[in-house]
Design a protein around this motif. Sequence first.
Motif, PDB file in Angstrom:
ATOM      1  N   VAL A 163     -11.357  -4.357   8.028  1.00 16.24           N
ATOM      2  CA  VAL A 163     -10.675  -3.546   7.025  1.00 16.24           C
ATOM      3  C   VAL A 163      -9.186  -3.667   7.302  1.00 16.24           C
ATOM      4  CG1 VAL A 163     -10.340  -1.223   6.095  1.00 16.24           C
ATOM      5  CG2 VAL A 163     -12.617  -1.941   6.889  1.00 16.24           C
ATOM      6  N   ILE A 164      -8.372  -3.723   6.247  1.00 13.53           N
ATOM      7  CA  ILE A 164      -6.926  -3.832   6.435  1.00 13.53           C
ATOM      8  C   ILE A 164      -6.240  -2.557   5.960  1.00 13.53           C
ATOM      9  CG2 ILE A 164      -4.819  -5.042   5.720  1.00 13.53           C
ATOM     10  CD1 ILE A 164      -6.413  -7.606   5.673  1.00 13.53           C
ATOM     11  N   ASP A 165      -5.451  -1.989   6.858  1.00  9.24           N
ATOM     12  CA  ASP A 165      -4.598  -0.845   6.551  1.00  9.24           C
ATOM     13  C   ASP A 165      -3.249  -1.398   6.109  1.00  9.24           C
ATOM     14  OD1 ASP A 165      -2.819   1.263   6.571  1.00  9.24           O
ATOM     15  OD2 ASP A 165      -3.349   1.984   8.569  1.00  9.24           O
ATOM     16  N   ALA A 166      -3.045  -1.411   4.788  1.00  9.14           N
ATOM     17  CA  ALA A 166      -1.792  -1.922   4.219  1.00  9.14           C
ATOM     18  C   ALA A 166      -1.024  -0.784   3.566  1.00  9.14           C
ATOM     19  CB  ALA A 166      -2.084  -3.023   3.206  1.00  9.14           C
ATOM     20  N   ALA A 167      -0.979   0.353   4.249  1.00 10.95           N
ATOM     21  CA  ALA A 167      -0.408   1.567   3.668  1.00 10.95           C
ATOM     22  C   ALA A 167       0.966   1.326   3.047  1.00 10.95           C
ATOM     23  CB  ALA A 167      -0.331   2.667   4.719  1.00 10.95           C
ATOM     24  N   GLY A 168       1.834   0.611   3.755  1.00  9.28           N
ATOM     25  CA  GLY A 168       3.199   0.418   3.271  1.00  9.28           C
ATOM     26  C   GLY A 168       3.477  -0.962   2.723  1.00  9.28           C
ATOM     27  N   ALA A 169       2.432  -1.685   2.304  1.00 10.41           N
ATOM     28  CA  ALA A 169       2.610  -3.094   1.946  1.00 10.41           C
ATOM     29  C   ALA A 169       2.305  -3.400   0.482  1.00 10.41           C
ATOM     30  CB  ALA A 169       1.741  -3.965   2.845  1.00 10.41           C
ATOM     31  N   PHE A 170       2.315  -2.399  -0.387  1.00 10.70           N
ATOM     32  CA  PHE A 170       2.058  -2.681  -1.798  1.00 10.70           C
ATOM     33  C   PHE A 170       3.106  -3.655  -2.336  1.00 10.70           C
ATOM     34  CE2 PHE A 170       2.633  -1.935  -6.335  1.00 10.70           C
ATOM     35  CZ  PHE A 170       1.334  -2.053  -6.787  1.00 10.70           C
ATOM     36  N   GLY A 171       2.639  -4.671  -3.028  1.00 12.33           N
ATOM     37  CA  GLY A 171       3.529  -5.685  -3.588  1.00 12.33           C
ATOM     38  C   GLY A 171       3.704  -6.897  -2.699  1.00 12.33           C
ATOM     39  N   SER A 172       3.409  -6.747  -1.405  1.00 15.82           N
ATOM     40  CA  SER A 172       3.501  -7.860  -0.464  1.00 15.82           C
ATOM     41  C   SER A 172       2.124  -8.294   0.026  1.00 15.82           C
ATOM     42  CB  SER A 172       4.368  -7.472   0.745  1.00 15.82           C
ATOM     43  OG  SER A 172       5.695  -7.187   0.353  1.00 15.82           O
ATOM     44  N   GLN A 173       1.234  -7.329   0.199  1.00 13.65           N
ATOM     45  CA  GLN A 173      -0.120  -7.610   0.670  1.00 13.65           C
ATOM     46  C   GLN A 173      -1.061  -7.756  -0.523  1.00 13.65           C
ATOM     47  OE1 GLN A 173      -1.791  -7.549   4.178  1.00 13.65           O
ATOM     48  NE2 GLN A 173      -2.950  -8.740   2.667  1.00 13.65           N
ATOM     49  N   TRP A 174      -1.613  -8.952  -0.708  1.00 18.43           N
ATOM     50  CA  TRP A 174      -2.581  -9.177  -1.772  1.00 18.43           C
ATOM     51  C   TRP A 174      -3.981  -9.283  -1.186  1.00 18.43           C
ATOM     52  CZ3 TRP A 174      -0.479  -7.691  -5.991  1.00 18.43           C
ATOM     53  CH2 TRP A 174       0.894  -7.882  -6.199  1.00 18.43           C
ATOM     54  N   VAL A 175      -4.966  -9.386  -2.046  1.00 22.62           N
ATOM     55  CA  VAL A 175      -6.364  -9.349  -1.607  1.00 22.62           C
ATOM     56  C   VAL A 175      -7.008 -10.676  -1.992  1.00 22.62           C
ATOM     57  CG1 VAL A 175      -8.496  -7.980  -1.642  1.00 22.62           C
ATOM     58  CG2 VAL A 175      -6.292  -6.858  -1.999  1.00 22.62           C
ATOM     59  N   GLU A 176      -6.602 -11.730  -1.286  1.00 24.82           N
ATOM     60  CA  GLU A 176      -7.093 -13.072  -1.611  1.00 24.82           C
ATOM     61  C   GLU A 176      -8.553 -13.263  -1.231  1.00 24.82           C
ATOM     62  OE1 GLU A 176      -4.439 -12.462   0.304  1.00 24.82           O
ATOM     63  OE2 GLU A 176      -2.676 -13.610  -0.351  1.00 24.82           O
ATOM     64  N   ALA A 177      -9.024 -12.564  -0.211  1.00 27.95           N
ATOM     65  CA  ALA A 177     -10.410 -12.706   0.244  1.00 27.95           C
ATOM     66  C   ALA A 177     -11.252 -11.585  -0.356  1.00 27.95           C
ATOM     67  CB  ALA A 177     -10.477 -12.650   1.761  1.00 27.95           C
ATOM     68  N   PRO A 178     -12.324 -11.900  -1.073  1.00 28.53           N
ATOM     69  CA  PRO A 178     -13.098 -10.854  -1.754  1.00 28.53           C
ATOM     70  C   PRO A 178     -13.861  -9.937  -0.814  1.00 28.53           C
ATOM     71  CG  PRO A 178     -14.181 -12.994  -1.987  1.00 28.53           C
ATOM     72  CD  PRO A 178     -12.847 -13.252  -1.367  1.00 28.53           C
TER      73      PRO A 178
END
Length: 387
Positions: A163-178
């Motif tokens: 699981v990835i905690d991307a709390a502060g990464a909206f716009g930089s962290q995408w979800v390439e792996a389903p």
Amino acid sequence: MSVRTAIPLLTPLLPDRDSLAPYLDQLDRNRHYSNFGPLNTALEQRLSGLFEAHSNHPIHVTTTSSATLGLELVLSSLDLPPGSKVIVPALTFVASLTTIIRAGYIPVIADIDPDSWLLTPAIAAEAATQSGAKAVLAVAAFGQPQDTLGWSEFQRQSGLNVVIDAAGAFGSQWVEAPDIPVVYSMHATKSLAAGEGGMVVSGNATVNNTVRQLSNFGINLDANAGFPVGHLSFVGSNAKLSEYHAAVAHASLDQWDAQARLRQRIYHDYREALVQACGADLQWQAGIQLAAPTIFCVRMATDARDRLEKICQQRQIATRRWYQPLLHQHAAKVAPIIKQPTPIAEAVANGLIGLPFSTFISRQDITDVVEAVSLATVNIAPINQLK
């Protein structure tokens, strides 16, 4: 009487009343204020389309009342045996730790990469071998994105859930792996701000459906589930996003592109000024240029950081030792935990400092901060780069 900080660390930017008005009008007409209302449904659809533009598979978005609860519910949805061990990096916000414990698991505190300051699959693999962990909570620390495809391969080879905690990464962290769920925050200090809120994003409808049910106490609402509607299927929580917060998130999303460009420009100019003034005295987190930076962190020699904090206190410039103490250094009652060796995280933390940053910071503010950092590094040996 308290004295106002001359240069604050963070100043949140949320939509004003005029930007909110169209969505509040909808809310008044709908008379639906929570429980998966129409504004929330529309928000999830908008966000799904945004993420699908950066992936090769369908995307599912489930909002939650906070990213913290989103993480807790995703971890709960893994349905691991109670007491299972979950790897988490030492350098991250405390919510990454507490969600593991509250989900009934045991955190395994692991080290970070010396350049990216992130937990990597290689580090996680070693920690799993040593601890027998069943899952990994990787973190997009300071907004720097994780490699979801790399973690997907790690998950396939190791059998550990990720699981990835991307709390502060909206716009930089995408979800390439389903197969890798990612959790984001919409807290007031984030680039997509709802005041408070979060979202779980994945390519797996089952994960999102389970999180949605868990966010509504665990009550079954599906007549085709083979279980009576209205009965508890799981032990969940009340983690639904209200329609009021959904309204703020819509208005924030309307303005996001312009605000992201502004944040990029300020961050670029700020960093360039510090590089010109201090050069090798500073170490920066390696990675991509963030789409919408919200935190400004740099690593210095420990003595320089200590001196800088004193200078900034005298000049009313706010600073913060981000993500400190490290996860394993909190109170004894924050338990149980298992600690792996963390020499790199400890070395990075010893010189890490957060400087003022927001869309409201002025050029003069930046000049004042750069001057303080320059004074702090005078006659102090440059930082030792970790390798």
